[in-house]
Design a protein around this motif. Sequence first.
Motif, mmCIF file in Angstrom:
data_model
loop_
_atom_site.group_PDB
_atom_site.id
_atom_site.type_symbol
_atom_site.label_atom_id
_atom_site.label_comp_id
_atom_site.label_asym_id
_atom_site.label_seq_id
_atom_site.Cartn_x
_atom_site.Cartn_y
_atom_site.Cartn_z
ATOM 1 N N THR A 184 -54.889 -3.626 34.108
ATOM 2 C CA THR A 184 -54.810 -4.819 33.254
ATOM 3 C C THR A 184 -54.235 -4.401 31.907
ATOM 4 O O THR A 184 -54.269 -3.231 31.535
ATOM 5 N N GLY A 185 -53.718 -5.376 31.187
ATOM 6 C CA GLY A 185 -53.207 -5.074 29.864
ATOM 7 C C GLY A 185 -52.416 -6.231 29.298
ATOM 8 O O GLY A 185 -52.324 -7.303 29.907
ATOM 9 N N GLU A 186 -51.819 -5.991 28.134
ATOM 10 C CA GLU A 186 -51.075 -7.030 27.425
ATOM 11 C C GLU A 186 -49.602 -6.659 27.381
ATOM 12 O O GLU A 186 -49.243 -5.521 27.064
ATOM 13 N N ILE A 187 -48.765 -7.642 27.718
ATOM 14 C CA ILE A 187 -47.308 -7.440 27.643
ATOM 15 C C ILE A 187 -46.681 -8.584 26.847
ATOM 16 O O ILE A 187 -47.297 -9.626 26.621
ATOM 17 N N THR A 202 -37.722 0.412 39.390
ATOM 18 C CA THR A 202 -38.782 -0.186 38.579
ATOM 19 C C THR A 202 -38.268 -1.504 38.023
ATOM 20 O O THR A 202 -37.254 -1.529 37.313
ATOM 21 N N LEU A 203 -38.947 -2.603 38.371
ATOM 22 C CA LEU A 203 -38.514 -3.939 37.948
ATOM 23 C C LEU A 203 -39.660 -4.617 37.225
ATOM 24 O O LEU A 203 -40.720 -4.850 37.814
ATOM 25 N N VAL A 204 -39.464 -4.926 35.944
ATOM 26 C CA VAL A 204 -40.517 -5.543 35.132
ATOM 27 C C VAL A 204 -39.986 -6.789 34.447
ATOM 28 O O VAL A 204 -38.825 -6.838 34.019
ATOM 29 N N GLN A 205 -40.834 -7.805 34.336
ATOM 30 C CA GLN A 205 -40.420 -9.074 33.744
ATOM 31 C C GLN A 205 -40.522 -9.048 32.222
ATOM 32 O O GLN A 205 -39.850 -9.814 31.540
ATOM 33 N N TRP A 206 -41.331 -8.179 31.688
ATOM 34 C CA TRP A 206 -41.485 -8.110 30.233
ATOM 35 C C TRP A 206 -40.414 -7.215 29.608
ATOM 36 O O TRP A 206 -39.535 -6.696 30.287
#
Length: 235
Positions: free
Chosen positions: A157-160, A200-204
């Motif tokens: 969990t965490g904040e992006i 590696t695919l990230v939305q943020w």
Amino acid sequence: MKITIGITDCGEKHPIYEQWVLCQNDNIRIIKLGYKENNLEEISQCNGVLLTGGEDVHPRFYNKPENLALCNPAFMDEQRDEFEWKVCEYVFAHKVPLLGICRGLQFANVFLGGTLIGDIPSIGKNNHSKYYEGKDRYHQIEVFPDTELAEITRVTTGEINSAHHQSVDVPADTLVVNALSEDGIVEGLEWKNPNGHSLTLVQWHPERIEDFQNPFNNRIREVFIQAAGGFSLEL
């Protein structure tokens, strides 16, 4: 020998990606890849490729013409789409380490056969767009245990940060969701079955996360550069 990273041209925000990549170490060279540079052939020099954020992907690339009305006509660039399609053809054919950020995640998903949500608020979800230029929205995400992303970030969990109005609808058959926002928007994708290709695919936007200790920032870059450093160019 320096590690060469190709970063797709995203206009005025391009230097942010360059600075973020270069702060990893002194052994990196950057190539800006873009149709305005007319330099597709330079991709053969790249040990890794970063697909950057930016414009909406034109719906014709994922066969959902009904999404066109949900796109900002001033925020699409089909020449960029066509160029980056060719970038992806090379990257996936040669298994060049790939990091996709925001639009980059969406574009890789589309290239591999997935589709996109044309506008997140229009389907009743929270607003994931930035507050205004220079001010990203922040929210919590959940990373699924036993995924590559959980191994990279070492957290579940965490904040992006968040600055997008489109997102993944149907993931490509070869990909699997590894993270979700609190309202169920896809925040990350990875290979369903690892195949030796670092992806590696990230939305943020890790390059814009203000807290350098945030595991969704530097760890993303470190793993990408490490993979690129281990990739041998074909002679």
